[in-house]
Design a protein around this motif. Sequence first.
Motif, PDB file in Angstrom:
ATOM      1  N   UNK A 185      46.376  37.546  36.098  1.00  0.00           N
ATOM      2  CA  UNK A 185      45.065  37.636  36.730  1.00  0.00           C
ATOM      3  C   UNK A 185      45.036  38.773  37.753  1.00  0.00           C
ATOM      4  N   UNK A 186      46.103  38.894  38.552  1.00  0.00           N
ATOM      5  CA  UNK A 186      46.178  39.970  39.543  1.00  0.00           C
ATOM      6  C   UNK A 186      46.194  41.329  38.859  1.00  0.00           C
ATOM      7  N   UNK A 216      56.581  47.022  36.520  1.00  0.00           N
ATOM      8  CA  UNK A 216      56.974  45.897  37.368  1.00  0.00           C
ATOM      9  C   UNK A 216      57.780  44.938  36.506  1.00  0.00           C
ATOM     10  N   UNK A 217      59.032  44.736  36.845  1.00  0.00           N
ATOM     11  CA  UNK A 217      59.882  43.803  36.089  1.00  0.00           C
ATOM     12  C   UNK A 217      60.068  42.554  36.926  1.00  0.00           C
ATOM     13  N   UNK A 224      52.337  44.795  44.984  1.00  0.00           N
ATOM     14  CA  UNK A 224      53.246  45.698  44.277  1.00  0.00           C
ATOM     15  C   UNK A 224      52.473  46.735  43.464  1.00  0.00           C
ATOM     16  N   UNK A 225      51.384  46.315  42.844  1.00  0.00           N
ATOM     17  CA  UNK A 225      50.562  47.243  42.057  1.00  0.00           C
ATOM     18  C   UNK A 225      49.914  48.299  42.956  1.00  0.00           C
ATOM     19  N   UNK A 226      49.401  47.863  44.091  1.00  0.00           N
ATOM     20  CA  UNK A 226      48.789  48.808  45.030  1.00  0.00           C
ATOM     21  C   UNK A 226      49.830  49.801  45.552  1.00  0.00           C
ATOM     22  N   UNK A 239      43.313  46.401  37.614  1.00  0.00           N
ATOM     23  CA  UNK A 239      42.826  47.435  36.699  1.00  0.00           C
ATOM     24  C   UNK A 239      41.309  47.577  36.791  1.00  0.00           C
ATOM     25  N   UNK A 240      40.624  46.442  36.831  1.00  0.00           N
ATOM     26  CA  UNK A 240      39.167  46.465  36.909  1.00  0.00           C
ATOM     27  C   UNK A 240      38.690  47.116  38.202  1.00  0.00           C
ATOM     28  N   UNK A 241      39.339  46.760  39.296  1.00  0.00           N
ATOM     29  CA  UNK A 241      38.965  47.291  40.614  1.00  0.00           C
ATOM     30  C   UNK A 241      39.147  48.802  40.680  1.00  0.00           C
ATOM     31  N   UNK A 242      40.138  49.306  39.949  1.00  0.00           N
ATOM     32  CA  UNK A 242      40.454  50.729  39.995  1.00  0.00           C
ATOM     33  C   UNK A 242      39.981  51.499  38.761  1.00  0.00           C
TER      34      UNK A 242
END
Length: 320
Positions: free
Chosen positions: A194-195, A240-241, A165-167, A200-203
Motif C-alpha cells: 500500500x505504501x 528495497x530488500x 525508505x522510498x522517499x 508512486x501515485x503521489x509522485x
Amino acid sequence: MTNIRDLAKMAGVSVTTVSRVLNQHPYVSEEKKQKVLEAIERSNYHRNLNAVHLSKGKTFLIGVVIPFTEHPYFGLIIKGIANEALVHNHHLVLIQTNYEVAREQEALNMLKQKQIDALIICSRKCDWSAIDEYLQFGPIILFEDTRGKRVSSIFVDHYKTFDYALEYLKSRGHQEIAYCIGRTSGTNSQARESAYKNFLKKNNMPFKREYIFDNCLYIEDGERVVERIKQMYTPPTAILATSDQVAVGIITSCQQRNISIPGDLALIGFNNEPIAKMMNITTIEIPLIEIGRRLFLQSIEHGVVSYQEISVNLIERKTV
C-alpha cells in the motif's frame, strides 16, 4: 516414591511446614527449614511439577509460533524472548509452522488445553476469526499491528517505514524503484504494498508489477532477483530488500555480473542483522532482540491488552 507426608515424618515437622519450605514461604524458622532440607537430601525427593502447576493454575510455559527456525530474522526475535524468559523463570515451547494454518491451529489448541500459559505469534497465516475464537483461553500476543482489536501486540509501522525508505531513495535521484517481499499475504506485506503504490501515485510514477519480487527470504533469492533484473528492458535503479539476507544475495550476484552497487543499483535492506554490518549494507534497523523481549513481557501481563509501536532507524552505509 517419597511424598510430602514422608518428608514431614522424617523431619519431625508438620506437612504444612514442608509445603512452606518447598514453596519458599518466608514464615518458617531456620531450624525447621534445615530439617526439611536434610530430609529432602536424604530421600532424594523430587517435586511433582505437574501437581505444582495444577495447584497454581500455571505451567510457566510460553508457546512461540514461528514459520521457520533457521532464518536469522526469527532467530533474533527468539533470542530476545528466551533471554527474558530466563529472567522470569519460564520455559518456551517453539512451534514451527511453515505458514501452515493447521500447525497454527495446533498451537492455539495448546493454549485452549492449558498446555501453555500464553501464545506469542511472531508471524501468522490464520485469519482473525481464529485468533478471536481463542482469546478466551489465555493471552495471545502478535508481532504485527493489532490496533483496534482485542489482541496485544508489538509492532513496526511498516507503511510509515516503507514510505520513509522510498522517499529517501527518491531524494537520491531514483525514479525506478523495486522491492522484494517475503510473501504477499501477510499484514506487514500488505502495508508495504500500500505504501509503495501510494508513493508512486503521489509522485506520478508508473506502477510496474515486475518491480515487485515476492517469495524472497534467503540469500539465494537475492541471486534470483538479479537474474530477473538483468532480463528487464528498463531495470530499476534502486531496490528495497525487506530482508538483509536477500540484500546480501543481491550484492554477491551483482559482484559476479559486474553490476556496480550503488552506481548501477542502489540497495536498502531491512533488520540490520550482523551480516548487514559485515557487508556494509544500508538498512532499516529493526531491534528484533528488543522486540522479542517485549513480546515475552506482554505474554505474562495477563488481562492487559496493549499495543507498542517500535521505532526504527535508517543505518546508512555503502549501498546507496
